[in-house]
Scaffold this motif. Sequence first.
Motif, PDB file in Angstrom:
ATOM      1  N   LYS A  67      12.327 -59.296  33.891  1.00 49.67           N
ATOM      2  CA  LYS A  67      13.594 -59.247  34.621  1.00 49.67           C
ATOM      3  C   LYS A  67      14.031 -57.802  34.787  1.00 49.67           C
ATOM      4  CE  LYS A  67      15.140 -63.665  32.818  1.00 49.67           C
ATOM      5  NZ  LYS A  67      14.534 -64.034  31.573  1.00 49.67           N
ATOM      6  N   GLN A  68      14.753 -57.554  35.865  1.00 47.04           N
ATOM      7  CA  GLN A  68      15.266 -56.220  36.135  1.00 47.04           C
ATOM      8  C   GLN A  68      16.598 -56.046  35.413  1.00 47.04           C
ATOM      9  OE1 GLN A  68      15.930 -55.466  40.332  1.00 47.04           O
ATOM     10  NE2 GLN A  68      15.142 -53.396  40.119  1.00 47.04           N
ATOM     11  N   ASN A  69      16.730 -54.937  34.667  1.00 49.27           N
ATOM     12  CA  ASN A  69      17.990 -54.695  33.972  1.00 49.27           C
ATOM     13  C   ASN A  69      18.989 -53.996  34.899  1.00 49.27           C
ATOM     14  OD1 ASN A  69      17.414 -51.907  33.942  1.00 49.27           O
ATOM     15  ND2 ASN A  69      16.874 -51.864  31.776  1.00 49.27           N
ATOM     16  N   ALA A  70      20.158 -53.675  34.388  1.00 51.94           N
ATOM     17  CA  ALA A  70      21.225 -53.086  35.198  1.00 51.94           C
ATOM     18  C   ALA A  70      20.838 -51.737  35.796  1.00 51.94           C
ATOM     19  CB  ALA A  70      22.490 -52.938  34.350  1.00 51.94           C
ATOM     20  N   LYS A  71      19.887 -51.042  35.171  1.00 51.03           N
ATOM     21  CA  LYS A  71      19.451 -49.737  35.684  1.00 51.03           C
ATOM     22  C   LYS A  71      18.268 -49.848  36.637  1.00 51.03           C
ATOM     23  CE  LYS A  71      21.367 -46.910  32.131  1.00 51.03           C
ATOM     24  NZ  LYS A  71      21.696 -45.539  32.202  1.00 51.03           N
ATOM     25  N   GLY A  72      17.818 -51.069  36.923  1.00 50.56           N
ATOM     26  CA  GLY A  72      16.732 -51.272  37.861  1.00 50.56           C
ATOM     27  C   GLY A  72      15.346 -51.258  37.247  1.00 50.56           C
ATOM     28  N   VAL A  73      15.273 -51.205  35.931  1.00 51.69           N
ATOM     29  CA  VAL A  73      13.988 -51.174  35.239  1.00 51.69           C
ATOM     30  C   VAL A  73      13.563 -52.603  34.914  1.00 51.69           C
ATOM     31  CG1 VAL A  73      12.771 -50.373  33.166  1.00 51.69           C
ATOM     32  CG2 VAL A  73      14.503 -48.914  34.230  1.00 51.69           C
ATOM     33  N   TYR A  74      12.313 -52.923  35.260  1.00 54.30           N
ATOM     34  CA  TYR A  74      11.793 -54.251  34.937  1.00 54.30           C
ATOM     35  C   TYR A  74      11.349 -54.262  33.482  1.00 54.30           C
ATOM     36  CZ  TYR A  74      12.121 -55.685  39.730  1.00 54.30           C
ATOM     37  OH  TYR A  74      12.619 -56.034  40.964  1.00 54.30           O
ATOM     38  N   MET A  75      11.889 -55.218  32.729  1.00 55.99           N
ATOM     39  CA  MET A  75      11.642 -55.329  31.291  1.00 55.99           C
ATOM     40  C   MET A  75      10.974 -56.670  30.996  1.00 55.99           C
ATOM     41  SD  MET A  75      13.191 -52.500  30.191  1.00 55.99           S
ATOM     42  CE  MET A  75      13.540 -52.700  28.469  1.00 55.99           C
ATOM     43  N   ILE A  76      10.123 -56.669  29.971  1.00 51.44           N
ATOM     44  CA  ILE A  76       9.427 -57.890  29.568  1.00 51.44           C
ATOM     45  C   ILE A  76      10.156 -58.520  28.390  1.00 51.44           C
ATOM     46  CG2 ILE A  76       7.271 -58.868  28.679  1.00 51.44           C
ATOM     47  CD1 ILE A  76       5.870 -56.365  29.941  1.00 51.44           C
TER      48      ILE A  76
END
Length: 128
Positions: A67-76
């Motif tokens: 999912k993409q976090n609030a800063k736009g980084v995709y996290m697992i």
Amino acid sequence: MKKLTMKKGGDCHACLECVIACSQAFYKEFDPDKSCIQITEKKGAIKPMVCIQCGKCAKACEQGAIKQNAKGVYMIDKKLCVGCGKCVEACPFGVMVMPAEASAPTKCIACGICAKACPMEILEVVES
């Protein structure tokens, strides 16, 4: 959006300090195959291959574990990940890694460890 980039005009010398820093951060050992940044050579130019946060890995994940976090980084989300590897296959840059002994893949989270390790100072984390 937060992401890792190569500074314009930067000259990579393929010293692998960024690769070492990344694999050490995630896996506590130097193994280029466990780094989320890779050094490539194309048309005689050496450059780091980095995650541009395109989201293709998230689209390939049938479990919704990326999912993409609030800063736009995709996290697992390792709790949701089943380790199928479809996200690794979907990565167009080959910078998502899943070592045989891992239960889930690893990807760039734009932490900047590689940028700090680069003696040429060509890597940076930017917000766009």
